[in-house]
Design an enzyme around this catalytic site. Sequence first.
Site, short mmCIF file in Angstrom:
data_model
loop_
_atom_site.label_atom_id
_atom_site.label_comp_id
_atom_site.label_asym_id
_atom_site.label_seq_id
_atom_site.Cartn_x
_atom_site.Cartn_y
_atom_site.Cartn_z
N ASN A 58 0.85 -1.19 0.00
CA ASN A 58 0.00 0.00 0.00
C ASN A 58 0.89 1.24 0.00
OD1 ASN A 58 -1.92 1.98 0.39
ND2 ASN A 58 -2.45 1.37 2.48
N LYS A 78 0.00 4.28 -0.31
CA LYS A 78 -0.68 5.43 0.28
C LYS A 78 -0.51 6.67 -0.62
CE LYS A 78 -0.34 3.28 4.78
NZ LYS A 78 -0.17 3.43 6.24
N HIS A 114 -9.41 1.02 5.25
CA HIS A 114 -8.12 1.23 5.92
C HIS A 114 -8.31 2.15 7.12
CE1 HIS A 114 -3.97 2.41 6.65
NE2 HIS A 114 -3.61 1.34 5.97
N GLU A 150 -6.79 4.62 8.23
CA GLU A 150 -6.68 6.06 7.98
C GLU A 150 -8.01 6.63 7.49
OE1 GLU A 150 -2.02 5.33 7.04
OE2 GLU A 150 -3.43 5.51 5.39
N GLU A 174 -4.95 -4.81 10.87
CA GLU A 174 -3.94 -3.78 11.04
C GLU A 174 -4.15 -3.04 12.35
OE1 GLU A 174 -2.29 -2.52 6.87
OE2 GLU A 174 -4.03 -1.31 7.40
N GLY A 198 2.87 2.68 10.79
CA GLY A 198 3.74 3.83 10.60
C GLY A 198 4.41 4.35 11.86
N SER A 256 3.71 -1.88 10.31
CA SER A 256 5.18 -1.78 10.40
C SER A 256 5.87 -3.11 10.09
CB SER A 256 5.60 -1.25 11.78
OG SER A 256 5.09 0.06 11.99
#
Length: 254
Positions: A10, A12, A96, A98, A166, A172, A212
């Site tokens: 991904n 992003k 996701h 985010e 996730e 991140g 990560s």
Amino acid sequence: MGRKFFVGGNWKCNGTTEQVKNIVSTLNGGGVPSQDVVEVVISPPFVFLPLVKDLLRPDFHVAAQNCWVKKGGAFTGEVSAEMLVNLCIPWVIIGHSERRLILKESNEFVGDKVAYALSQGLKVIACIGETLEQREAGSTTEVVAAQTKAIAAKVSNWADVVLAYEPVWAIGTGKVATPAQAQEVHSELRKWLQANVSPEVAASTRIIYGGSVTAANCKELAAQPDVDGFLVGGASLKPEFIDIIKSAEVKKNA
């Protein structure tokens, strides 16, 4: 038949045309296990989808990072599932963290998006996961079960769904769930699918880990019995992504 290892990259909101060409060149030159062993799906930003699709080696596939919840129309800034199908994009990432946290997409909205994408012939990487506060409160299982339930309520055929766990606190941040933590949640998710969907879906659905993932930790994570692959963020932009794909050999040799 075992679950085929799955590695998604991904990207992003990253990349320029030159950077994209360089990343794809590295991917195209990487020596990785065959398609029988691992399924690799690359997810660049929308504007680079056609470029990546044209340049990418044929044994790797592409995914969009999102799509709209219904047919296209007066929805400024959105991309419809039909458009992705028209461009021969086979996969899409939906839900996701985010988008859930920053854009406030609810569990139900994500479930609707997954169902619509599937109805149009797309394959879906459906993301779930808890925040640090939720984990510290001991509600991880409850949170991911609720997120999965909202998807299961709208989906009858799971053949084209990959479930991506996730943990938000590990995306991140450089933090990563230990192999035991990842295995525990994946195992609970599989039990939930067995009890609430069907034993067949539980046995066949791939549950991948994201948070990560790097070349340094991928083999140990891949060795866990219920970890069927990865959804990789930052490391998918780097040469080490090839090493992460190669971790599929751990499963093959298990």
